[in-house]
Design an enzyme around this catalytic site. Structure first.
Site, PDB file in Angstrom:
ATOM      1  N   ASP A  74      -4.938 -42.806 -17.173  1.00 32.38           N
ATOM      2  CA  ASP A  74      -4.326 -43.142 -15.718  1.00 32.38           C
ATOM      3  C   ASP A  74      -5.496 -43.883 -15.152  1.00 32.38           C
ATOM      4  O   ASP A  74      -5.435 -44.786 -13.909  1.00 32.38           O
ATOM      5  CB  ASP A  74      -4.080 -42.181 -15.042  1.00 32.38           C
ATOM      6  CG  ASP A  74      -2.268 -42.334 -14.939  1.00 32.38           C
ATOM      7  OD1 ASP A  74      -1.611 -43.058 -15.462  1.00 32.38           O
ATOM      8  OD2 ASP A  74      -1.753 -41.385 -14.203  1.00 32.38           O
TER       9      ASP A  74
ATOM     10  N   GLY B 169       4.608 -37.449  -7.578  1.00 39.07           N
ATOM     11  CA  GLY B 169       2.790 -37.770  -7.282  1.00 39.07           C
ATOM     12  C   GLY B 169       2.984 -39.371  -6.805  1.00 39.07           C
ATOM     13  O   GLY B 169       3.637 -39.975  -7.383  1.00 39.07           O
TER      14      GLY B 169
HETATM   15  N1  LIG Z   1      17.806 -42.375  -4.166  1.00 40.43           N
HETATM   16  C1  LIG Z   1      16.605 -41.613  -4.000  1.00 40.43           C
HETATM   17  N2  LIG Z   1      15.810 -41.641  -2.599  1.00 40.43           N
HETATM   18  C2  LIG Z   1      14.840 -41.047  -2.616  1.00 40.43           C
HETATM   19  N3  LIG Z   1      14.196 -40.473  -3.473  1.00 40.43           N
HETATM   20  C3  LIG Z   1      14.796 -40.563  -4.791  1.00 40.43           C
HETATM   21  C4  LIG Z   1      15.803 -41.127  -5.174  1.00 40.43           C
HETATM   22  N4  LIG Z   1      16.165 -40.773  -6.483  1.00 40.43           N
HETATM   23  C5  LIG Z   1      15.244 -40.243  -6.986  1.00 40.43           C
HETATM   24  N5  LIG Z   1      14.274 -39.843  -5.925  1.00 40.43           N
HETATM   25  C6  LIG Z   1      13.139 -39.249  -6.206  1.00 40.43           C
HETATM   26  O1  LIG Z   1      12.170 -39.466  -6.927  1.00 40.43           O
HETATM   27  C7  LIG Z   1      11.097 -38.681  -7.328  1.00 40.43           C
HETATM   28  C8  LIG Z   1      10.821 -38.805  -8.819  1.00 40.43           C
HETATM   29  O2  LIG Z   1      10.154 -39.823  -9.109  1.00 40.43           O
HETATM   30  P1  LIG Z   1       9.364 -40.190 -10.440  1.00 40.43           P
HETATM   31  O3  LIG Z   1       8.470 -41.357 -10.409  1.00 40.43           O
HETATM   32  O4  LIG Z   1      10.264 -39.834 -11.628  1.00 40.43           O
HETATM   33  O5  LIG Z   1       8.359 -38.848 -10.303  1.00 40.43           O
HETATM   34  P2  LIG Z   1       7.404 -37.958 -11.443  1.00 40.43           P
HETATM   35  O6  LIG Z   1       7.317 -39.140 -12.697  1.00 40.43           O
HETATM   36  O7  LIG Z   1       6.163 -38.130 -10.639  1.00 40.43           O
HETATM   37  O8  LIG Z   1       8.053 -36.984 -11.791  1.00 40.43           O
HETATM   38  C9  LIG Z   1      11.915 -36.995  -6.934  1.00 40.43           C
HETATM   39  O9  LIG Z   1      11.152 -36.671  -5.783  1.00 40.43           O
HETATM   40  C10 LIG Z   1      13.430 -37.683  -6.823  1.00 40.43           C
HETATM   41  O10 LIG Z   1      13.810 -36.809  -5.885  1.00 40.43           O
HETATM   42  C1  LIG Z   2      -1.567 -38.765 -11.528  1.00 38.03           C
HETATM   43  C2  LIG Z   2      -0.507 -38.276 -11.145  1.00 38.03           C
HETATM   44  O1  LIG Z   2      -0.376 -37.894  -9.921  1.00 38.03           O
HETATM   45  O2  LIG Z   2       0.879 -38.250 -11.874  1.00 38.03           O
HETATM   46  P1  LIG Z   2       2.196 -37.787 -11.718  1.00 38.03           P
HETATM   47  O3  LIG Z   2       2.645 -38.644 -10.742  1.00 38.03           O
HETATM   48  O4  LIG Z   2       3.025 -38.004 -12.998  1.00 38.03           O
HETATM   49  O5  LIG Z   2       2.005 -36.361 -11.395  1.00 38.03           O
END
Ligand SMILES: Nc1ncnc2c1ncn2[C@@H]1O[C@H](COP(=O)(O)OP(=O)(O)O)[C@@H](O)[C@H]1O
Ligand SMILES: CC(=O)OP(=O)(O)O
Ligand SMILES: [Mg+2]
Length: 414
Positions: free
Chosen positions: A152, A216
């Site tokens: 990353d 994140g």
């Molecule tokens: N319609 C929406 N509005 C706002 N947030 C959303 C919506 N759908 C999903 N999310 C949010 O997206 C986030 C997850 O994003 P993602 O990029 O998949 O996270 P990560 O890879 O960091 O776990 C969660 O906080 C989820 O609640």
């Molecule tokens: C770098 C980092 O924060 O990764 P993630 O959003 O998947 O936790």
């Protein structure tokens, strides 16, 4: 040699694996994920062709390594996914490693590279430890498969000295590798290529303000195809708040919060060391600490359920807005596009609308309907700018870290 690539994205609470062909570009054939490792029962989601499965698991999966083993076993045994039935069918496993120290590009795992990465484990224990556990597992249990680690931090190796240097004693900084590294670079690399292609510009001439907003969250100023600033720092903690991360705070705050700040947190193990302060700021802060939920979909709603939800939303908007202004200046006002990505960036029309309205003075404007509708499933980049706008484009990019890792692997071996 096998014909397929497994791309593994291991987080602290979920493990996502996508199976790809070795074509150029790679084609996804199946997707599997275990989530809820830290909030049992874990769930297993699987998609292959028309088949879609979502199971609540009775098995105890305590670690990302357990979750990866579970995914691998289920997929190898699935008669419908006969293409990938054993180690013999797999050519490469690509692993997302958040902290890659000084690495500029993906590397193949051998004793030397693994040893080097193990030395970095303490700089990003919450992310790197889980991913490296899976790398170690693959090396032992699937010895004929090449493991490639994608970092990353690699995308941000172009940060200028004045951006990446912290104003502290430089002997100590250099000896301990204390500088801004920046993260989410696998995603930014996907975003840059996709948006440049969409705009019909070479990547080396593309200037964007990119936002990867998920649990994140970070932002990145990309000038002539290179990262010139980003919000995360030595670790993924700094910059924007996240689901359970504080983002930027005054560093002295931790000592006023608890006198135990410097002690090892009870979550530490023999192999993984985190201080109490790191545990609090990474795991017990962010919008979860303000509202009780990690789910931003429950916060970003037109009618806020409580004052605390409104405050959490306003804080996220305030911090992001500050960086839009900052990065607009760093790009000298020459911005091709403002790019929303990540689970929240791609799905929250309210967050996009609020930010773009507040950035109107910089020439950004969106089309309300295009913004509400968001992208189709197969639309990688969607323009949501107002059609009459002469200003920079505003776009949504459905980023894909697993694809980017498989793509990088194929390119470097073509
Ligand atoms: N319609 C929406 N509005 C706002 N947030 C959303 C919506 N759908 C999903 N999310 C949010 O997206 C986030 C997850 O994003 P993602 O990029 O998949 O996270 P990560 O890879 O960091 O776990 C969660 O906080 C989820 O609640
Ligand atoms: C770098 C980092 O924060 O990764 P993630 O959003 O998947 O936790
Ligand atoms: Mg993520």
């Amino acid at each position: 040699m096998g014909k397929y690539i497994l791309a593994v994205n291991a987080g602290s609470s979920s493990v996502k694996v996508t199976f790809y062909t070795c074509d150029n570009p790679p084609r996804a054939i199946a997707d599997a994920q275990v989530s809820g490792i830290t909030a049992p029962p874990p769930t297993f989601k699987y998609q292959h062709g028309e088949t879609k499965v979502k199971d609540e698991l009775k098995e105890k999966l305590n670690t990302p390594q357990d979750a990866f083993k579970y995914i691998l076993e289920r997929c190898f045994k699935d008669s419908e996914l006969s293409e990938v039935a054993s180690e013999r069918d797999v050519a490469y496993i690509c692993h997302r490693i958040v902290h890659g120290g000084e690495y500029h590009e993906a590397v193949e795992i051998n004793d030397d590279t693994l040893h080097h990465l193990e030395k970095l484990e303490d700089l990003a224990p919450l992310h790197n430890f889980s991913a490296l556990e899976i790398v170690r597992f693959c090396k032992k249990e699937l010895p004929s498969v090449k493991s490639i680690t994608c970092f990353d931090s690699a995308f941000h190796q172009t940060l200028p000295d004045c951006v990446k240097t912290y104003p502290i004693n430089q002997d100590i900084a250099k000896a301990n590798g204390l500088r801004k590294y920046g993260f989410h670079g696998i995603s930014y690399s996907f975003i840059l290529r996709s948006v440049a292609q969409f705009l019909g510009k070479p990547q080396e001439q593309t200037n964007i303000i990119a936002m990867h907003i998920g649990s994140g969250a970070s932002m990145c100023a990309i000038k002539d195809g290179k990262s010139v600033d980003t919000t995360m720092g030595l670790t993924p903690l700094s910059g924007l708040p996240g689901a359970t991360r504080s983002g930027d705070i005054d560093p002295s705050l931790v000592f006023h919060y608890t006198s135990e700040a410097g002690k090892l947190s009870p979550a530490s193990t023999k192999e993984m060391h985190i201080s109490t302060a790191e545990e609090i700021l990474n795991k017990q802060s962010g919008w979860k600490a303000l509202t009780g939920t990690t789910d931003f979909a429950q916060i970003a709603v037109d009618k806020f359920p409580s004052e605390a939800h409104k405050l959490a939303f306003d804080i996220v908007v305030d911090r992001m807005l500050g960086y839009i202004g900052n990065y607009y200046l760093k790009l000298g006002g020459k911005v091709d596009a403002l790019v929303f990505a990540g689970g929240i960036g791609e799905k929250s029309a309210l967050l996009r609308r609020t930010l773009v309205e507040k950035s109107q003075c910089l020439g950004f404007a969106i089309d309300a309907k295009a913004n509400e509708n968001g992208p189709r499933d197969d639309e990688v980049v969607k323009d949501i700018s107002q059609s009459s706008s002469q200003g920079p484009r505003v776009v949504i990019c459905q980023t894909n870290e697993q694809f980017e890792m498989a793509y990088t692997t194929i390119q470097s071996r073509a």
